[in-house]
Design a protein around this motif. Structure first.
Motif, short mmCIF file in Angstrom:
data_model
loop_
_atom_site.label_atom_id
_atom_site.label_comp_id
_atom_site.label_asym_id
_atom_site.label_seq_id
_atom_site.Cartn_x
_atom_site.Cartn_y
_atom_site.Cartn_z
N SER A 115 0.81 -1.22 0.00
CA SER A 115 0.00 0.00 0.00
C SER A 115 0.84 1.26 0.00
CB SER A 115 -0.94 0.00 1.22
OG SER A 115 -0.20 -0.06 2.43
N ASN A 377 -7.37 11.08 3.71
CA ASN A 377 -7.15 9.68 3.33
C ASN A 377 -6.65 9.56 1.90
OD1 ASN A 377 -7.92 8.66 5.83
ND2 ASN A 377 -10.07 8.48 5.25
N PHE A 381 -3.02 8.08 0.73
CA PHE A 381 -2.85 7.04 -0.28
C PHE A 381 -1.81 7.45 -1.31
CE2 PHE A 381 -3.96 5.39 -4.50
CZ PHE A 381 -3.87 4.02 -4.26
#
Length: 390
Positions: A115, A377, A381
């Motif tokens: 991620s 968020n 990312f």
């Protein structure tokens, strides 16, 4: 890559830090300072040649046309060749700070890097392809399309995969070769850990030799990331002292700067594009990078104790975003600002050089702040798990 860690320092890293008397008290700040400082250096590096110059700064300055401006450009580029090795070393040091169950910790961190490394790599490269298609739709004959190294006229599935993952060459957002190679190094981390535990010197010899000979093991773009990632892990395992007295760091910085200045001036003595000279100069430049790693780390340690260092550390979470976003922004800024240069003198060329980097950073910062304000968020990312402001 150190700038890709999703937190300033993970809890187990902090705990290990508190137990190691050899570590400087300002270590977390120093790491953040190094991230920001080195990524800004990479933006300067990726300016590449002046629009009016046919000489690549990689080969040195142009003694016949604008020698002062091309010297500064080449010197700064060569100086920041130490950025990738130092960031890789920091990444290795952080990654191999292991708890009581090292293999389980390694596997957990490997999962986390999907991620924080792989997904941003895919997303940013797809965004760069989209930007290229937008430019192709607006100006299909633009010379800027050549900067993307992608056939927008006849795209195909393999071409897109190649552009994203760098299968046959660099990714379309070429700065992501670093992220790609770091992710591959992480995938090899269980093997690297066994070597660190049982045959560390053999690992240094084998990986060091492959780095010197530019052998890429058929999967890496270059072995710079792998080798220095391993060295960072070795420093962590051996609890190598990380503090460098400023007096020593100044001497190392001076020595490294003089070496890179001499390398930039090499065209005065030899033809840097001729095969024997080219190979020798490449080897000398490569061998100087460990010196640059130590010198730049010493500089980061010093800056960490200053107001400027505090400012850099606060925005350490912006470093990965800047690394990811600065291309293709800089190519558009570079050629847009060149139209405003009143005359092609060394002074105006250097003004354009500095302005191109400053405007690129400002645009990236404005975009980061906007995205973070809309959705923290989404920013996390895109920024490998980091916050915009620390």
């Amino acid at each position: 890559m150190a700038i890709l860690q999703p937190t300033l320092l993970r809890a187990d890293h902090v705990a290990a830090t508190s137990r190691a008397r050899s570590l400087p008290a300002s270590l977390p700040t120093t790491i953040e300072v190094a991230r920001v400082m080195l990524v800004i250096g990479l933006v300067f590096l990726h300016y590449f040649s002046f629009p009016n110059s046919r000489t690549s700064p990689f080969t040195g300055f142009d003694p016949d046309h604008h020698p002062f401006a091309t010297f500064i450009n080449s010197f700064v580029l060569l100086f920041f060749f130490s950025a990738v090795p130092l960031l890789s070393t920091i990444a290795g040091w952080l990654f191999f700070g292991l708890a009581a169950h090292p293999m389980a910790t390694i596997l957990r961190r490997m999962r986390g890097r999907f991620s924080s490394l792989l997904m941003p790599l895919v997303t940013w490269n797809l965004a760069t392809i989209a930007a290229g298609f937008a430019l192709y739709a607006i100006a299909p004959t633009s010379g800027l399309l050549g900067e993307f190294r992608f056939d927008f006229g006849e795209p195909n599935a393999f071409g897109v995969l190649d552009a994203v993952f760098g299968i046959t060459g660099l990714p379309i957002a070429f700065q992501f070769w670093f992220v790609r190679d770091l992710f591959l190094s992480v995938l090899l981390s269980p093997l690297l850990w066994l070597v660190l535990r049982h045959a560390p010197l053999a690992g240094v010899v084998v990986l060091g030799a492959s780095w010197v000979m530019d052998f890429d093991f058929w999967i890496f773009t270059r072995t710079d990331v792998l080798f220095f990632f391993f060295l960072g892990g070795l420093a962590r395992v051996r609890e190598t002292p990380l503090d460098i007295p400023w007096r020593t760091a100044r001497l190392l910085l001076l020595a490294y700067a003089l070496l890179m200045a001499a390398r930039a001036l090499a065209p005065l003595v030899v033809d840097p594009s001729a095969p024997p000279h080219e190979d020798l100069l490449d080897l000398v430049t490569r061998l100087a990078r460990p010196l640059g790693v130590i010198a730049c780390w010493g500089l980061a340690l010093r800056l960490a104790r200053t107001q400027l260092g505090g400012f850099f550390a606060r925005y350490g979470g912006f470093a990965f975003f800047l690394h990811a976003a600065h291309f293709p922004i800089i190519i558009f800024v570079k050629y847009a600002l060149w139209r405003m240069v009143p005359e092609e003198t060394d002074a105006w060329m250097l003004t354009h050089y500095a302005a191109s980097v400053a405007v690129t950073i400002a645009i990236a910062a404005a975009g980061a702040a906007l995205i973070f304000r809309i959705s923290p968020n989404a920013y996390a990312f895109l920024a490998g798990g980091r916050r915009f402001v620390g």
